[in-house]
Every structure is written in C-alpha cells, then in structure tokens.
Write a protein that holds these residues in place. Structure first.
Motif: not given
Length: 230
Positions: A125-130
């Motif tokens: 999530a923190m790498n892809c935005g969700g």
C-alpha cells in the motif's frame, strides 16, 4: 525514510455495527464465543499486537450493550465511535477521528488475520498508494438468473475474492467515501469507493485462512484455523 518506519503509528478501523443475521444467533456475530473469547476480541488482538498499529477505531451500533463488558474496551488504544446503517457510513464516522497519513480497514469478523499478511499489505500500500488483501478465484465461476438457472460460465483468470484489511491514505479514502455516498453510489468496500474515484488499488495475495465468519459453519472453521496458527 523506509516503508517500515513510515508505517508506525498506523490507525486501523473496524466496522462492527452489523447484526450478522445469517448466523441466526441472539447477538451480533462479532460477540459470539470462539476459543474462549469473542470474535471481536480475537480480531482486535491481531491488530493491536502488530508493531505498526497504534490504535484501532471500532464503529459500533448505537446502544451496543456488549462491547463495554469486554476487557479490551478499557484499552486506551481502542477508540469507540458510533457506526452507521451501512459499512461505508461506519467507516466514514471512524475517519472523522482518525489520525495519521494512512488507515487500514478490517472486518470485525475476520479473526484469523496474520502479521505476515499485514506486513505484505502495508508494504504494498505504501509503495502503490493503496492496496487490499485478496485471494485468487480457484473454482469455476457461474452466473445465474434470478431463478438460479446458469446463464454463463465466467472466466476466472484475474478474478479475486476481496478480503480485508484494505489500506489507503486517510484523506483520500475519506474524500472518496464522501463523494460516493453523496452521489448514491453502491459502495461495498473501501476499494470500491477508491476505484470509483479513479485511484489505482493493488491486490495483495493473502492467506486462505483469513476467512470471514458469516454462517454458523464458519465458526468451527475459524476455531480450527486459530488453533493451527497457534
């Protein structure tokens, strides 16, 4: 700053205002006993024992008579808010008091969540935005008409069962839910609100034992999974 360090102080939201009518019990399913505790207590323990999660906001039905009797209700990391008639309203009420850049939303009736799945979700999530946890569809999928007659076989490639937790930036999720509800959109989970608003959502393959207790037979299966995990 690494993903791991940025994740500390995470807020989890647990919508728990439903009545669980399909269980046929005399209390909501989250208060049914499972291996010596209520399902809700097991689920809260899985979240609160993860080092990245600082607090859990529980959205409960108005005049809920069960929660305050649980020992976990006195935990200062557990915040109670009033839930709504639908899941989206409960989550939105919790978001009003959520702190921090990120939130993850988890079903109260999923007591078998593992820290390994949480770690994978948080990192993605923190790498892809969700991102959300999911499991790939393995069985042949059929579509029927209202009478139950099969009208099509659905291609199962790239089909997923959506699970929880689902993790998104706090402000973005709040805005997506507000806009969707204002327009009368059907919001079945947090990902559907984000999808509707045009934000990308990444699937993270989770464990098959992260089941949701919905029917009576699920209770014994969840108990088996908990004992195996222990």
């Amino acid at each position: 700053m690494t993903d791991a360090s940025r994740a500390f102080g995470l807020t989890a939201i647990m919508p728990a205002a439903g009545i669980g009518s399909r269980m046929g019990a005399d209390c909501p399913k989250q208060y049914l006993q499972l291996a010596g505790q209520t399902i809700l207590e097991h689920t809260l323990a899985r979240l609160l024992s993860h080092p990245a999660i600082e607090r859990v906001i529980v959205a409960l039905a108005p005049h809920d008579p069960w929660f305050e009797s649980l020992p976990v209700a006195a935990d200062p990391r557990v915040i109670r808010v009033e839930g709504g008639a639908e899941r989206a309203f409960s989550v939105l009420n919790a978001l009003q008091v959520a702190e921090g850049e990120w939130v993850l939303v988890h079903d109260a009736a999923r007591p078998c969540l593992t820290h390994g799945d949480l770690d994978a979700l948080i990192a993605t999530a923190m790498n892809c935005g969700g991102a959300i946890l999911g499991s790939r569809v393995r069985d042949t999928m059929k579509r029927s008409d209202a009478a139950g007659n099969i009208i099509a076989t659905v291609e199962r490639e790239q089909l997923w069962h959506a699970l929880t937790p689902q993790m998104f930036p706090t402000r973005t999720l709040k805005r997506a839910l507000e806009e969707g509800l204002m327009l009368g959109a059907t919001i079945t989970d947090e990902a559907s609100a984000m999808e509707r608003a045009g934000f990308p959502v990444r699937m993270v393959e989770g464990r098959a034992d992260n089941i949701k207790v919905t029917r009576p037979e699920d209770l014994s299966l969840a108990g088996l999974f908990l004992s195996q995990q222990a």
